[in-house]
Design an enzyme around this catalytic site. Structure first.
Site, PDB file in Angstrom:
ATOM      1  N   TYR A   2      24.257 -40.066 -48.079  1.00 13.00           N
ATOM      2  CA  TYR A   2      24.996 -39.182 -48.698  1.00 13.00           C
ATOM      3  C   TYR A   2      26.269 -39.849 -47.452  1.00 13.00           C
ATOM      4  O   TYR A   2      27.206 -40.499 -47.757  1.00 13.00           O
ATOM      5  CB  TYR A   2      24.881 -38.392 -48.060  1.00 13.00           C
ATOM      6  CG  TYR A   2      25.901 -37.430 -48.950  1.00 13.00           C
ATOM      7  CD1 TYR A   2      26.835 -36.847 -49.959  1.00 13.00           C
ATOM      8  CD2 TYR A   2      27.735 -36.889 -47.754  1.00 13.00           C
ATOM      9  CE1 TYR A   2      28.172 -36.171 -50.732  1.00 13.00           C
ATOM     10  CE2 TYR A   2      28.059 -36.227 -48.377  1.00 13.00           C
ATOM     11  CZ  TYR A   2      28.801 -35.873 -49.585  1.00 13.00           C
ATOM     12  OH  TYR A   2      29.443 -35.042 -49.659  1.00 13.00           O
TER      13      TYR A   2
ATOM     14  N   SER B 116      23.429 -23.763 -59.068  1.00 11.76           N
ATOM     15  CA  SER B 116      24.593 -23.296 -58.214  1.00 11.76           C
ATOM     16  C   SER B 116      23.955 -21.688 -58.468  1.00 11.76           C
ATOM     17  O   SER B 116      25.390 -20.541 -58.005  1.00 11.76           O
ATOM     18  CB  SER B 116      25.987 -23.253 -57.938  1.00 11.76           C
ATOM     19  OG  SER B 116      26.272 -23.507 -56.976  1.00 11.76           O
TER      20      SER B 116
ATOM     21  N   ASP C 161      31.610 -25.827 -56.547  1.00  9.76           N
ATOM     22  CA  ASP C 161      30.360 -24.676 -57.442  1.00  9.76           C
ATOM     23  C   ASP C 161      31.491 -23.354 -57.521  1.00  9.76           C
ATOM     24  O   ASP C 161      31.140 -22.620 -58.583  1.00  9.76           O
ATOM     25  CB  ASP C 161      29.385 -24.335 -56.411  1.00  9.76           C
ATOM     26  CG  ASP C 161      28.653 -25.937 -56.279  1.00  9.76           C
ATOM     27  OD1 ASP C 161      28.768 -27.008 -56.935  1.00  9.76           O
ATOM     28  OD2 ASP C 161      27.319 -25.821 -55.456  1.00  9.76           O
TER      29      ASP C 161
HETATM   30  P1  ADP Z   1      21.025 -23.412 -55.881  1.00  9.83           P
HETATM   31  O1  ADP Z   1      22.473 -23.034 -55.290  1.00  9.83           O
HETATM   32  O2  ADP Z   1      21.300 -24.364 -56.405  1.00  9.83           O
HETATM   33  O3  ADP Z   1      20.348 -21.646 -56.932  1.00  9.83           O
HETATM   34  P2  ADP Z   1      20.385 -22.538 -53.326  1.00  9.83           P
HETATM   35  O4  ADP Z   1      19.131 -22.733 -52.358  1.00  9.83           O
HETATM   36  O5  ADP Z   1      22.009 -23.227 -52.878  1.00  9.83           O
HETATM   37  O6  ADP Z   1      19.854 -22.974 -54.424  1.00  9.83           O
HETATM   38  O7  ADP Z   1      20.228 -20.717 -53.517  1.00  9.83           O
HETATM   39  C1  ADP Z   1      19.621 -20.107 -53.832  1.00  9.83           C
HETATM   40  C2  ADP Z   1      19.670 -19.023 -53.102  1.00  9.83           C
HETATM   41  O8  ADP Z   1      20.600 -17.774 -53.372  1.00  9.83           O
HETATM   42  C3  ADP Z   1      18.053 -18.178 -53.549  1.00  9.83           C
HETATM   43  O9  ADP Z   1      16.976 -18.205 -52.921  1.00  9.83           O
HETATM   44  C4  ADP Z   1      18.379 -16.849 -52.831  1.00  9.83           C
HETATM   45  O10 ADP Z   1      18.641 -17.173 -51.359  1.00  9.83           O
HETATM   46  C5  ADP Z   1      20.210 -16.709 -53.403  1.00  9.83           C
HETATM   47  N1  ADP Z   1      20.378 -16.026 -54.933  1.00  9.83           N
HETATM   48  C6  ADP Z   1      20.405 -16.528 -56.030  1.00  9.83           C
HETATM   49  N2  ADP Z   1      20.132 -15.784 -57.204  1.00  9.83           N
HETATM   50  C7  ADP Z   1      19.800 -14.844 -56.470  1.00  9.83           C
HETATM   51  C8  ADP Z   1      19.137 -13.574 -57.146  1.00  9.83           C
HETATM   52  N3  ADP Z   1      19.787 -13.353 -58.380  1.00  9.83           N
HETATM   53  N4  ADP Z   1      19.145 -12.347 -56.315  1.00  9.83           N
HETATM   54  C9  ADP Z   1      19.079 -12.476 -55.296  1.00  9.83           C
HETATM   55  N5  ADP Z   1      19.365 -14.077 -54.342  1.00  9.83           N
HETATM   56  C10 ADP Z   1      19.947 -14.646 -55.102  1.00  9.83           C
HETATM   57 MG    MG Z   2      23.549 -23.554 -53.777  1.00 13.84          MG
END
Ligand code: ADP
Ligand code: MG
Length: 392
Positions: free
Chosen positions: A224, A128, A174
């Site tokens: 789901y 997350s 989350d």
């Molecule tokens: P998860 O929440 O499981 O890691 P998600 O697809 O829901 O995966 O979220 C990931 C997305 O959130 C990334 O592709 C980006 O767009 C954004 N994100 C998360 N952390 C960062 C960060 N440190 N810098 C920029 N964008 C981020």
């Molecule tokens: Mg996510």
């Protein structure tokens, strides 16, 4: 990266200024036990991880809001009056979505800011990182704009940002865990009512090892939805026996034993049994953690996996292999799939002396048996969102 190093990157990106830069942080999260209970009126039991997303933010003398991340090359510079007017399809939609939600709460921006994010959470791996970047943004701007930094409210507005602005449907767990976590505590949370309590969970010499199967998920939504409707079907039948029942997870296992024969469909009966027993396992986990009985908690993790695999049928070959190999390591107290299933991650509780061996042996066996390369993240339980000491 230390705050000093991140601050140097910030100066590189935006230059020096007389304005004060402030530093905020929000973790990632993992659900320890209690799977597929949120839509059945049951508990989830997540914890905040001890790594996450750091944000440095500094006011500007003009009206631009500038976004940069050490994790992505894309940057944006948007006039504050234009915030939320055009989606980019880039990562900045996450923090912008949060600013849009703040404006709806009568906390619009009235000037420019420079923002630099730095995430230590692998993206899209089930830890997350999205909730983490949302919550850190919400907390930072509520602090800067003089709003109420109520962490439950921040979780809710972050969830709305993800659902409505980014357009990803997700529950509240989350953002809630990321906003309200506490070092050496898990969170017992009822997702419907947001009733929650912090449960001491000192992992001591044990580490949480999260294993990413890297299995591409397919058809998750339809499966789901099928599980949800099977649970509704079971509830409708059991309600005829126990009219006061409003959710499946409200039923105690003893009560379920008395009435389960009324559910004619064997598959539906198994789904319901998972919900009832998994919810009881969460409550039993809270009890054994009162004595810090990690060993028993580990056994509950194992039971949870079996139930998700055999009764709820949301596991898959890759998750089963990873859990099986994890349970072979002597220092593993317990291991299970975490999250919705059909791929994604496992979580294991492993003695720190065995973590290296765990990663090597489980990784090798997983690769040999599935052809996929797993990834492992070693975590402790850390704090929820907070402001950190800046660079003086
Ligand atoms: P998860 O929440 O499981 O890691 P998600 O697809 O829901 O995966 O979220 C990931 C997305 O959130 C990334 O592709 C980006 O767009 C954004 N994100 C998360 N952390 C960062 C960060 N440190 N810098 C920029 N964008 C981020
Ligand atoms: Mg996510």
């Amino acid at each position: 990266m230390s705050i000093q190093e991140l601050n140097s990157k910030f100066i590189e990106q935006y230059g020096e200024s007389t304005e004060e830069a402030r530093v905020f942080y929000a973790p990632g999260r993992v659900n320890l036990i209690g799977e597929h209970l949120d839509y059945n009126g049951g508990y989830v039991f997540p914890a905040a991880l001890d790594f996450g997303t750091t944000l440095i933010v500094r006011p500007r003398s003009d009206s631009k809001v500038q976004f940069a991340s050490t994790n992505f090359p894309y940057t944006a510079s948007i006039d504050y009056s234009e915030i939320g007017k055009a989606k980019t399809g880039e990562w900045v939609d996450y923090p912008v979505g949060v600013l849009v939600e703040l404006a709806k709460k009568n906390l619009p921006l009235s000037g420019g800011y420079d923002l630099l994010f730095h995430g230590e959470i692998p993206n899209g791996s089930g830890l997350s990182s999205s909730a983490s970047i949302e919550v850190v943004t919400g907390y930072a701007f509520l602090s800067l704009l003089g709003g109420d930094t109520d962490t439950v409210e921040i979780a809710l507005l972050s969830q709305r940002a993800e659902n409505q602005y980014v357009g990803v449907n997700s529950g509240i767990m989350d953002q809630f865990a990321v906003a309200n976590g506490k070092r050496d505590h898990a969170i017992l949370l009822m997702c419907d009512t947001l009733e929650y309590s912090l449960v001491p969970f000192a992992t001591g010499a044990y580490k949480l090892v999260i294993g990413n199967t890297n299995k591409k998920r397919g058809l998750v939504d339809s499966k789901y939805n099928e599980r949800r409707s099977q649970c509704e079907e079971a509830l409708a039948i059991l309600k005829q026996e126990v009219p006061s029942l409003s959710y499946l997870a409200e039923m105690k296992p003893e009560q379920f034993e008395l009435h389960q024969h009324k559910i004619a469909d064997e598959t539906v009966r198994r789904r319901a049994r998972h919900v009832v027993e998994e919810n009881q396992r969460v409550l039993d986990s809270v009890e054994v953690l009162k004595n810090n009985d990690l060993k028993q908690f580990g056994l509950f993790m194992n039971d949870s996996h079996v139930s998700l695999r055999d009764l709820y049928e949301v596991s898959c070959e890759e998750l089963d292999v990873m859990v099986e190999e994890a349970q072979r390591i002597p220092g593993t107290l317990g291991s299970r799939m975490t999250g919705a299933g059909f791929g994604g991650c496992t979580v294991s509780l492993v003695h720190e002396d065995d973590v290296e061996r765990f990663i090597r042996e489980v990784g090798e066996a997983y690769k040999a048996r599935t052809g996929l390369t797993g990834e492992f993240y070693v975590c402790g339980i850390g704090n929820g969102v907070e402001e950190l000491e800046g660079v003086k």
